[in-house]
Design a protein around this motif. Structure first.
Motif, PDB file in Angstrom:
ATOM      1  N   GLY A 270       0.770  -1.242   0.000  1.00 53.17           N
ATOM      2  CA  GLY A 270       0.000   0.000   0.000  1.00 53.17           C
ATOM      3  C   GLY A 270       0.797   1.285   0.000  1.00 53.17           C
ATOM      4  O   GLY A 270       0.340   2.294  -0.515  1.00 53.17           O
ATOM      5  N   SER A 271       2.008   1.272   0.586  1.00 50.67           N
ATOM      6  CA  SER A 271       2.796   2.500   0.635  1.00 50.67           C
ATOM      7  C   SER A 271       4.218   2.162   1.055  1.00 50.67           C
ATOM      8  O   SER A 271       4.504   1.074   1.570  1.00 50.67           O
ATOM      9  CB  SER A 271       2.189   3.496   1.625  1.00 50.67           C
ATOM     10  N   LEU A 272       5.132   3.137   0.862  1.00 56.56           N
ATOM     11  CA  LEU A 272       6.514   2.956   1.305  1.00 56.56           C
ATOM     12  C   LEU A 272       6.584   2.816   2.823  1.00 56.56           C
ATOM     13  O   LEU A 272       7.395   2.058   3.353  1.00 56.56           O
ATOM     14  CB  LEU A 272       7.364   4.143   0.841  1.00 56.56           C
ATOM     15  N   ARG A 273       5.733   3.553   3.523  1.00 56.50           N
ATOM     16  CA  ARG A 273       5.712   3.448   4.992  1.00 56.50           C
ATOM     17  C   ARG A 273       5.337   2.046   5.428  1.00 56.50           C
ATOM     18  O   ARG A 273       5.920   1.492   6.364  1.00 56.50           O
ATOM     19  CB  ARG A 273       4.728   4.468   5.574  1.00 56.50           C
ATOM     20  N   LYS A 274       4.358   1.443   4.736  1.00 57.72           N
ATOM     21  CA  LYS A 274       3.936   0.084   5.077  1.00 57.72           C
ATOM     22  C   LYS A 274       5.054  -0.924   4.773  1.00 57.72           C
ATOM     23  O   LYS A 274       5.214  -1.914   5.486  1.00 57.72           O
ATOM     24  CB  LYS A 274       2.672  -0.281   4.299  1.00 57.72           C
ATOM     25  N   VAL A 275       5.819  -0.678   3.709  1.00 61.66           N
ATOM     26  CA  VAL A 275       6.966  -1.532   3.410  1.00 61.66           C
ATOM     27  C   VAL A 275       7.969  -1.447   4.557  1.00 61.66           C
ATOM     28  O   VAL A 275       8.515  -2.445   5.018  1.00 61.66           O
ATOM     29  CB  VAL A 275       7.630  -1.128   2.075  1.00 61.66           C
ATOM     30  N   MET A 276       8.218  -0.228   5.030  1.00 59.62           N
ATOM     31  CA  MET A 276       9.168  -0.010   6.129  1.00 59.62           C
ATOM     32  C   MET A 276       8.708  -0.716   7.402  1.00 59.62           C
ATOM     33  O   MET A 276       9.523  -1.266   8.162  1.00 59.62           O
ATOM     34  CB  MET A 276       9.300   1.495   6.373  1.00 59.62           C
ATOM     35  N   GLU A 277       7.412  -0.730   7.638  1.00 58.46           N
ATOM     36  CA  GLU A 277       6.868  -1.299   8.884  1.00 58.46           C
ATOM     37  C   GLU A 277       6.679  -2.812   8.818  1.00 58.46           C
ATOM     38  O   GLU A 277       6.486  -3.455   9.853  1.00 58.46           O
ATOM     39  CB  GLU A 277       5.520  -0.651   9.196  1.00 58.46           C
ATOM     40  N   ALA A 278       6.728  -3.390   7.611  1.00 57.46           N
ATOM     41  CA  ALA A 278       6.406  -4.809   7.440  1.00 57.46           C
ATOM     42  C   ALA A 278       7.450  -5.710   8.106  1.00 57.46           C
ATOM     43  O   ALA A 278       8.648  -5.422   8.086  1.00 57.46           O
ATOM     44  CB  ALA A 278       6.307  -5.132   5.949  1.00 57.46           C
ATOM     45  N   ASP A 279       6.968  -6.815   8.693  1.00 60.62           N
ATOM     46  CA  ASP A 279       7.897  -7.794   9.261  1.00 60.62           C
ATOM     47  C   ASP A 279       8.306  -8.790   8.180  1.00 60.62           C
ATOM     48  O   ASP A 279       7.843  -8.732   7.036  1.00 60.62           O
ATOM     49  CB  ASP A 279       7.269  -8.510  10.461  1.00 60.62           C
ATOM     50  N   LEU A 280       9.205  -9.715   8.543  1.00 63.82           N
ATOM     51  CA  LEU A 280       9.733 -10.673   7.561  1.00 63.82           C
ATOM     52  C   LEU A 280       8.632 -11.502   6.919  1.00 63.82           C
ATOM     53  O   LEU A 280       8.626 -11.725   5.703  1.00 63.82           O
ATOM     54  CB  LEU A 280      10.750 -11.597   8.249  1.00 63.82           C
TER      55      LEU A 280
END
Length: 309
Positions: A270-280
């Protein structure tokens, strides 16, 4: 009934200062909204009466504060109109600031004040479309053309348009207003930053010399507050852009992450922020990523948090 709805349901009890003639009908309607019984009570003593007294006191304080603000704005608006010599009462004021990030990612930041108060819901950012190199005048002209065209379409033009700058920015605004056929419908004022001991200068169309107000003038302080809010709004936007750009660069630097996989990450999460927050586990579940590449992405973005040890 204007306050309550199916989304904002009434409480089980409503305390009223006096009995209503159509209380039964009102109670039925409120019960429908609540999907349960609603009691309309008119307390005469006890704790419920104390609550009524508290509500009355709070209401009086709210109305008194509202009246004080209205009177304060009446005084300030009249002073602004007189001291800056504008034609109409400035009920709606907008301020435009043009900024860029090291010569790139130019943006126009527009803030709005209504009756002297911030109207954050009417704030807007404008990405510059026509200029690849910094040109404040051209960029301001572009943003003003877009804002005025939208204002005509939606009938939401400001009474006063405040420009961050001096005579040059003011002339750009005068030309934009003329192109839009809005001469005489919007007042224009430019506010130039203080240089040395000169103080802030206000410029108006058709006036050769600037308007100089005392540093403690409520009118000048109010206009400076609006100008500074436009600056803040622009700086906040650029910080977000810079963070997004840095994160994009870090993704691009990862072996195995090309344009297609980057787009797949953004599309799925959904967004770059969500990529940053995603776990493995979340990263690995993205189509085309898998556990090994997910570990590389996570390590690149967060350091070796999940390494051995």
């Amino acid at each position: 009934l204007q306050y309550y709805s199916a989304e904002r349901q009434p409480p089980r009890e409503l305390l009223l200062p006096l009995a209503l003639e159509d209380a039964d009908l009102l109670g039925e309607r409120l019960a429908e909204l609540r999907e349960g019984p609603v009691a309309l009570l008119t307390p005469q003593r006890g704790k419920r009466m104390q609550l009524m007294h508290m509500a009355t006191t709070n209401a009086r304080q709210i109305f008194a504060e509202r009246e004080r603000k209205e009177q304060s704005w009446e005084t300030l608006a009249a002073a602004l109109q007189a001291r800056v010599r504008i034609d109409r009462r400035p009920e709606v004021i907008e301020c435009l600031d043009i900024s860029n990030l090291q010569g790139k990612q130019a943006v126009g930041s527009l803030v709005c004040f209504v009756h002297g108060e911030q109207a954050a819901g009417r704030y807007r950012h404008y990405r510059i479309r026509s200029q690849d190199t910094p040109d404040d005048y051209a960029m301001m002209g572009e943003v003003l053309d877009r804002r005025l065209a939208r204002g005509i379409e939606r009938d939401d033009l400001p009474d006063l348009l405040l420009l961050d700058g001096g005579k040059g920015q003011l002339q750009v605004a005068v030309a934009a207003v003329a192109r839009a056929g809005l001469e005489g419908r919007i007042d224009l004022v430019a506010i130039a930053k203080e240089k040395a001991e000169e103080g802030e200068k206000l410029f108006r169309p058709g006036r050769k010399n600037p308007i100089l107000l005392p540093a403690h003038s409520p009118v000048l302080l109010f206009l400076m507050r609006i100008r500074d809010e436009a600056h803040r709004f622009g700086i906040t936007f650029h910080r977000r852009l810079r963070g997004r750009e840095q994160l994009t660069s870090r993704l691009d630097a990862i072996d195995g992450i090309g344009p297609k996989r980057k787009q797949q990450l953004l599309r799925t999460l959904g967004s770059l922020r969500k990529v940053m927050e995603a776990d493995l586990e979340t990263l690995a579940a993205v189509d085309g990523i898998g556990p090994e590449l997910a570990r590389q992405i996570h390590t690149s973005l967060h350091g070796d948090e999940h390494g051995a040890g």
